[in-house]
Design a protein around this motif. Structure first.
Motif, PDB file in Angstrom:
ATOM      1  N   LYS A   1       0.846  -1.190   0.000  1.00  0.00           N
ATOM      2  CA  LYS A   1       0.000   0.000   0.000  1.00  0.00           C
ATOM      3  C   LYS A   1       0.884   1.244   0.000  1.00  0.00           C
ATOM      4  N   VAL A   2       0.471   2.230  -0.775  1.00  0.00           N
ATOM      5  CA  VAL A   2       1.244   3.462  -0.876  1.00  0.00           C
ATOM      6  C   VAL A   2       1.107   4.254   0.420  1.00  0.00           C
ATOM      7  N   ILE A   3       2.247   4.573   1.027  1.00  0.00           N
ATOM      8  CA  ILE A   3       2.213   5.362   2.254  1.00  0.00           C
ATOM      9  C   ILE A   3       2.825   6.747   2.063  1.00  0.00           C
ATOM     10  N   HIS A   4       3.538   6.946   0.953  1.00  0.00           N
ATOM     11  CA  HIS A   4       4.117   8.270   0.701  1.00  0.00           C
ATOM     12  C   HIS A   4       4.580   8.343  -0.746  1.00  0.00           C
ATOM     13  N   ILE A   5       4.451   9.522  -1.344  1.00  0.00           N
ATOM     14  CA  ILE A   5       4.961   9.788  -2.688  1.00  0.00           C
ATOM     15  C   ILE A   5       5.795  11.055  -2.600  1.00  0.00           C
ATOM     16  N   SER A   6       6.958  11.049  -3.210  1.00  0.00           N
ATOM     17  CA  SER A   6       7.848  12.193  -3.063  1.00  0.00           C
ATOM     18  C   SER A   6       8.639  12.456  -4.334  1.00  0.00           C
ATOM     19  N   LYS A   7       8.766  13.743  -4.676  1.00  0.00           N
ATOM     20  CA  LYS A   7       9.701  14.138  -5.735  1.00  0.00           C
ATOM     21  C   LYS A   7      11.056  14.358  -5.088  1.00  0.00           C
ATOM     22  N   LEU A   8      12.051  13.659  -5.574  1.00  0.00           N
ATOM     23  CA  LEU A   8      13.373  13.737  -4.968  1.00  0.00           C
ATOM     24  C   LEU A   8      14.286  14.737  -5.661  1.00  0.00           C
TER      25      LEU A   8
END
Length: 225
Positions: free
Chosen positions: A136-143
């Motif tokens: 399950k997706v818990i975080h999305i981030s642009k690095l």
């Protein structure tokens, strides 16, 4: 002929109030955003011209920079910024519509999650999706974001973020503005580097996607991970 001389039914703002936003054509919506036309044409006429130049595609219009919009007679800096801002709001709204706790079962799920972030950019960006043990997706981030041809990834920041969110799996993705789906040598190297670093932390690299405007390449599907 300016808007104030048009029939009541043809004035975008008045039509919005009388009949609702869904009654407006694309050119009328754009006319409201611009606020006014040029000396020789109404806002609606100018909007029609602008939209015709991008085949009446909001997506293609969103790719135009403020300077490119200002090439149209009657669109100055203020109007160009207003148009770009309205389209960016639409883009961010689309991002927020992604539901929480999405389950990623395959590369196609990951692509549909990430394409709203990466598919229409003119420069490369590197994103990561962090998942729990149930995928399950818990975080999305642009690095990172970079130039037209590359985006340099700091592996330490990637795994720092993973540890902060107690992630057990990672999917990384970046876009190729050129439209090419072929992985570069740098793409292969960074994938290997992240996979090896994750093995020491017991954080699995599940996939690496290369995303273009209408397609994607999956390292996992091609057995490169």
């Amino acid at each position: 002929m300016t808007i104030k001389f048009l029939a009541q039914d043809d004035r975008p703002r008045e039509k919005f109030m009388l009949k609702g936003r869904s009654s407006l054509s694309d050119s009328e919506l754009l006319a409201i955003i611009m606020g006014s036309g040029s000396r020789n044409e109404s806002a609606v006429e100018l909007a029609r011209k602008v939209l015709a130049s991008v085949n009446n595609s909001w997506h293609q219009l969103s790719l135009l920079s403020a300077k490119e919009l200002m090439k149209f007679k009657g669109i100055g800096e203020v109007k160009a910024i207003s148009i770009a801002t309205a389209l960016e709001i639409g883009r961010r709204r689309a991002h927020q519509e992604i539901p929480d706790k999405v389950v990623i079962s395959n590369s196609d799920d990951a692509y549909h999650l990430l394409k709203t972030y990466l598919s229409d950019l003119r420069t490369e960006e590197f994103w990561a999706v962090f998942l729990n043990q149930s995928n399950k997706v818990i975080h999305i981030s642009k690095l990172t974001h970079g130039g037209i041809s590359q985006s340099i990834v700091d592996v330490r920041i990637l795994f720092k973020t993973a540890l902060e969110h107690f992630s057990t799996g990672i999917i990384i993705a970046h876009n190729h503005p050129s439209g090419s789906l072929k992985p570069s040598r740098e793409d292969m190297n960074i994938t290997s580097k992240i996979r090896e670093a994750g093995s020491f932390l017991n954080i699995q690299l599940l996939d690496h996607l290369i995303i273009t405007e209408n397609a994607y390449f999956s390292f996992s599907d091609e057995r490169l991970i």
